[in-house]
Scaffold this motif. Structure first.
Motif, short mmCIF file in Angstrom:
data_model
loop_
_atom_site.label_atom_id
_atom_site.label_comp_id
_atom_site.label_asym_id
_atom_site.label_seq_id
_atom_site.Cartn_x
_atom_site.Cartn_y
_atom_site.Cartn_z
N SER A 191 -24.84 -78.14 30.46
CA SER A 191 -23.49 -78.70 30.60
C SER A 191 -23.13 -79.55 29.40
O SER A 191 -21.96 -79.62 29.01
CB SER A 191 -23.36 -79.48 31.90
OG SER A 191 -24.29 -80.52 31.93
N THR A 195 -19.95 -78.86 27.06
CA THR A 195 -19.00 -79.93 26.75
C THR A 195 -18.68 -79.95 25.26
O THR A 195 -17.51 -80.06 24.87
CB THR A 195 -19.59 -81.30 27.15
OG1 THR A 195 -19.89 -81.25 28.53
CG2 THR A 195 -18.61 -82.40 26.88
N LEU A 198 -16.37 -77.20 24.52
CA LEU A 198 -15.03 -77.53 25.00
C LEU A 198 -14.32 -78.46 24.01
O LEU A 198 -13.15 -78.27 23.67
CB LEU A 198 -15.09 -78.24 26.35
CG LEU A 198 -15.15 -77.37 27.60
CD1 LEU A 198 -15.13 -78.25 28.85
CD2 LEU A 198 -13.96 -76.43 27.62
N SER A 261 -2.56 -78.55 27.24
CA SER A 261 -3.82 -77.79 27.24
C SER A 261 -4.95 -78.63 26.64
O SER A 261 -6.06 -78.66 27.18
CB SER A 261 -3.71 -76.50 26.44
OG SER A 261 -2.45 -75.93 26.57
N ILE A 264 -6.01 -81.47 28.93
CA ILE A 264 -6.80 -80.95 30.05
C ILE A 264 -8.23 -80.64 29.60
O ILE A 264 -9.21 -81.02 30.25
CB ILE A 264 -6.14 -79.69 30.66
CG1 ILE A 264 -4.88 -80.10 31.42
CG2 ILE A 264 -7.10 -78.97 31.60
CD1 ILE A 264 -4.07 -78.94 31.95
N LEU A 265 -8.35 -79.98 28.42
CA LEU A 265 -9.67 -79.66 27.88
C LEU A 265 -10.49 -80.93 27.66
O LEU A 265 -11.67 -80.99 28.02
CB LEU A 265 -9.54 -78.92 26.56
CG LEU A 265 -9.34 -77.42 26.60
CD1 LEU A 265 -9.07 -76.89 25.21
CD2 LEU A 265 -10.57 -76.74 27.18
N SER A 266 -9.85 -81.96 27.05
CA SER A 266 -10.58 -83.19 26.74
C SER A 266 -11.04 -83.88 28.02
O SER A 266 -12.15 -84.40 28.10
CB SER A 266 -9.70 -84.15 25.95
OG SER A 266 -9.17 -83.51 24.83
N ALA A 268 -11.52 -82.42 30.94
CA ALA A 268 -12.57 -81.59 31.55
C ALA A 268 -13.91 -81.86 30.88
O ALA A 268 -14.95 -81.98 31.55
CB ALA A 268 -12.20 -80.11 31.43
N ALA A 269 -13.90 -81.98 29.54
CA ALA A 269 -15.13 -82.25 28.81
C ALA A 269 -15.73 -83.58 29.25
O ALA A 269 -16.94 -83.71 29.42
CB ALA A 269 -14.86 -82.26 27.30
N ARG A 270 -14.88 -84.58 29.45
CA ARG A 270 -15.34 -85.88 29.89
C ARG A 270 -16.02 -85.81 31.25
O ARG A 270 -17.06 -86.42 31.50
CB ARG A 270 -14.16 -86.83 29.98
CG ARG A 270 -14.30 -88.06 29.17
CD ARG A 270 -12.94 -88.65 28.94
NE ARG A 270 -12.37 -88.10 27.74
CZ ARG A 270 -12.67 -88.57 26.54
NH1 ARG A 270 -13.48 -89.57 26.42
NH2 ARG A 270 -12.14 -88.03 25.48
N PHE A 271 -15.39 -85.03 32.17
CA PHE A 271 -15.98 -84.89 33.51
C PHE A 271 -17.32 -84.19 33.43
O PHE A 271 -18.27 -84.55 34.11
CB PHE A 271 -15.03 -84.11 34.43
CG PHE A 271 -14.07 -85.02 35.15
CD1 PHE A 271 -14.53 -85.87 36.14
CD2 PHE A 271 -12.73 -85.04 34.81
CE1 PHE A 271 -13.66 -86.72 36.79
CE2 PHE A 271 -11.85 -85.90 35.46
CZ PHE A 271 -12.32 -86.73 36.45
N ALA A 272 -17.39 -83.18 32.56
CA ALA A 272 -18.65 -82.45 32.41
C ALA A 272 -19.74 -83.40 31.94
O ALA A 272 -20.88 -83.33 32.40
CB ALA A 272 -18.48 -81.29 31.44
#
Lengths: 282, 322
Positions: A191, A195, A198, A261, A264-266, A268-272
């Motif tokens: 993961s 990340t 991403l 976009s 959202i990507l950034s 999502a990367a943080r959550f990962a």
């Protein structure tokens, strides 16, 4: 006592100013997002995603530009991602303490902050001049070069987080180093590596400068990798600076699409990353 | 694996082959990173050679930029690049410091993460968005409300008055610097925050124990301890400002001249390349633009390399304290 009061006053003033500075920073984020939503939302319609970029005054959408951006970003990450992951693997595993690794790390950090327009010039000299024309492939290569340093950095950091005990256990079982890396270390850091990829996608999908003279632009639909291709950033650039209201509206809509976009990507990367933190401990 | 190797020598040698293949692949990828930097430098030099050979040193010192007569000098672009970056840092450093202080020392725990993430997101917004926002939102505001006031208030003053003369165009050097500042603020504050966080709590707590106020702890313990890292962070921001293209291209006006007024249009190296490269006709014109790129590469490489060395030093310092 008055000296103490003065010190307290200075303290209050300095901290108050730092609070104001933070408010200023957040204000600009808010202002930019608000402008984007306010000006971009008006042009949101189905047509935006189904029609090609129009001539001045005509109606149309951004389909060819969205396709071109996605295609070049995907090819860029398909080229740059594996190279970055492998190079990161060398730095974290095989060459961890080699002298050349210090040099490579330093050069990678320099590339990480090098101006992207320079990369555009490089690819222009490397591919566009040789091929004799602008092409989607050249744009994708420019994006790949920008994706490599980000991926190298995150991959190395993430592989270093894998506990030494796990690696030792695998080695003790008699596994070769490549087997340990591919069967133990990569799964453990999966993961984290994703990340990094991403983040690399987020970084390259908004890049404009390196595409200006590699992919150029294309008024029409094109899926030929060896021909110029439309892409969101360059379309935004050209349309925003044009005098035509319909083009400017499309530029704002494109800007909104691209920013949303990337945000959202950034995120999502943080959550990962945060899920990696808990996953690694359990 | 040793016994296996004894029983199945063929399989073991297959393993060894894969081992060396994988190892070579990772090493080759790592070398590619080095080759990239070398390739960039080399290709820029080759591309710039015709222009540099033709104009010699005058390329650096001449202001003229005329595609029709094919006379090119880099002075205006270099001047614009340096001035906009300098002004941007002038605006950005105090604000970035404030944000870093707020995030490390002041913010309650529940506020720290969301504000930190918001600032980092500001850094993820692509530069073209800053450009389009600067052109359509910021420039008109500056033109109507700020620049007339600057012209009336500061224009008549001796010395600095020259910086604020001429009509309020909206776009120009000052506006570009402002947009650049907004762009580098999240960047510098994130680095400075990280650097501040390397200061050991024990140091800060002993200062608090002696009765120091929060500001005294920051200015006399945190900043001196983290000095190299802070300078490194600022220089990284400078590297970013020097090479930034799209945000500047929208609002600078692309005028190749060295003007004294900050309100007048100007150009930077990156904005010139972005504006003119795709349309440049003639080898000398193209080569001159590549030569501008080579100059930019040289300038940013120096700044970034120095910044990275400083941050590296801090890394070692932090490590030796653990």
């Amino acid at each position: 006592m008055s000296r103490r009061a003065l010190r307290k006053l200075i303290n209050l003033l300095a901290l108050g100013l730092s609070g104001i500075a933070t408010a200023v920073g957040l204000f600009f984020l808010g202002a930019i997002l608000w402008t984007l939503v306010h000006s971009g939302l008006g042009g949101m319609s189905l047509q935006l995603f189904t029609a090609m970029t129009p001539p001045p005054g005509g109606t149309g959408g951004l389909l060819n530009a969205i396709y071109g951006s996605v295609a070049m970003t995907v090819i860029g990450i398909l080229i740059g991602g594996p190279i970055g992951v492998l190079a990161g693997t060398y730095l974290a595993e095989y060459g961890r303490s080699a002298r050349i690794s210090t040099v490579i790390r330093f050069v990678n950090d320099v590339l990480l902050s090098a101006p992207s327009i320079i990369v555009g010039l490089f690819v222009y000299e490397l591919l566009v001049v040789r091929m004799g024309h602008f092409s989607a492939l050249a744009g994708a290569v420019a994006l790949a070069i920008l994706a490599i340093p980000v991926t190298v950095r995150t991959t190395e950091d993430m592989l270093n987080l894998v506990p030494q005990g796990m690696k030792d256990a695998s080695t003790a079982m008699g596994a070769y180093h490549w087997r340990t890396i591919t069967s133990v270390i990569y799964p453990a850091a999966r993961s984290g590596i994703l990340t990094g990829l991403l983040l690399a996608v987020a970084r390259i999908s908004g890049e404009t400068a390196p595409l200006l003279f590699t992919a150029l632009n294309n008024q029409f639909w094109s899926s030929n990798l060896l021909a110029p291709i439309a892409n969101l950033p360059v379309v935004i650039f050209q349309f925003a600076l044009s005098p035509y209201p319909n083009w400017q509206q499309l530029a704002w809509s494109g800007a909104l699409i691209i920013t949303v976009s990337i945000l959202i990507l950034s995120i999502a990367a943080r959550f990962a990353v945060s899920s990696l933190g808990t996953g690694g401990r359990s | 694996m040793n016994t296996v190797a004894a029983i199945e020598p063929a399989r073991a040698s297959g393993q060894r082959l894969r081992e060396s293949a994988f190892r070579t692949a990772t090493f080759a990828a790592a070398l590619l990173v080095l080759a990239l930097l070398g390739g960039v430098a080399l290709s820029l030099l080759i591309g710039a050679y015709p222009a540099l050979a033709h104009f010699k040193l005058a390329f650096l010192t001449r202001e003229v930029w005329n595609p029709v007569t094919e006379k090119f000098g880099a002075l205006a672009a270099i001047y614009g690049t340096l001035v906009t970056s300098f002004l941007a840092l002038l605006f950005a450093i105090p604000v970035s410091f404030g944000i870093a202080i707020f995030l490390t020392e002041l913010a309650p725990a529940w506020l720290k993460r969301p504000v930190g993430v918001a600032i980092e997101l500001l850094a993820a917004v692509p530069s073209i968005i800053y450009g389009i926002w600067g052109l359509f939102v910021l420039a008109p505001i500056l033109q109507r409300h700020v620049q007339p006031w600057l012209i009336d208030g500061l224009g008549p003053l001796p010395l600095i008055g020259r910086l604020f003369q001429g009509p309020p165009y909206g776009i120009g050097v000052l506006t570009a610097s402002f947009v650049l500042a907004i762009m580098v603020i999240p960047f510098i504050s994130a680095v400075v925050r990280d650097v501040f966080e390397t200061v050991p709590d024990v140091l800060k707590e002993s200062a608090y124990g002696l009765g120091a106020t929060t500001w005294e702890v920051i200015s006399q313990v945190v900043v001196p301890y983290a000095r190299t890292g802070v300078i490194g962070g600022i220089m990284l921001g400078l590297g970013r400002a020097l090479g930034e293209t799209m945000a500047v291209t929208f609002v600078i006006g692309n005028a190749h001249r060295v003007g004294s007024s900050l309100l007048a249009p100007g150009t930077t190296i990156s904005a010139s390349i972005a504006n003119e490269f795709a349309e440049a006709v003639g080898d000398l014109y193209t080569s001159s633009l590549v030569a501008l790129g080579a100059l930019l590469f040289l300038i940013t490489f120096t700044v970034i390399a120095a910044a990275r060395l400083m941050l590296l030093q801090l890394g070692r310092k932090a490590l030796s304290n653990v």
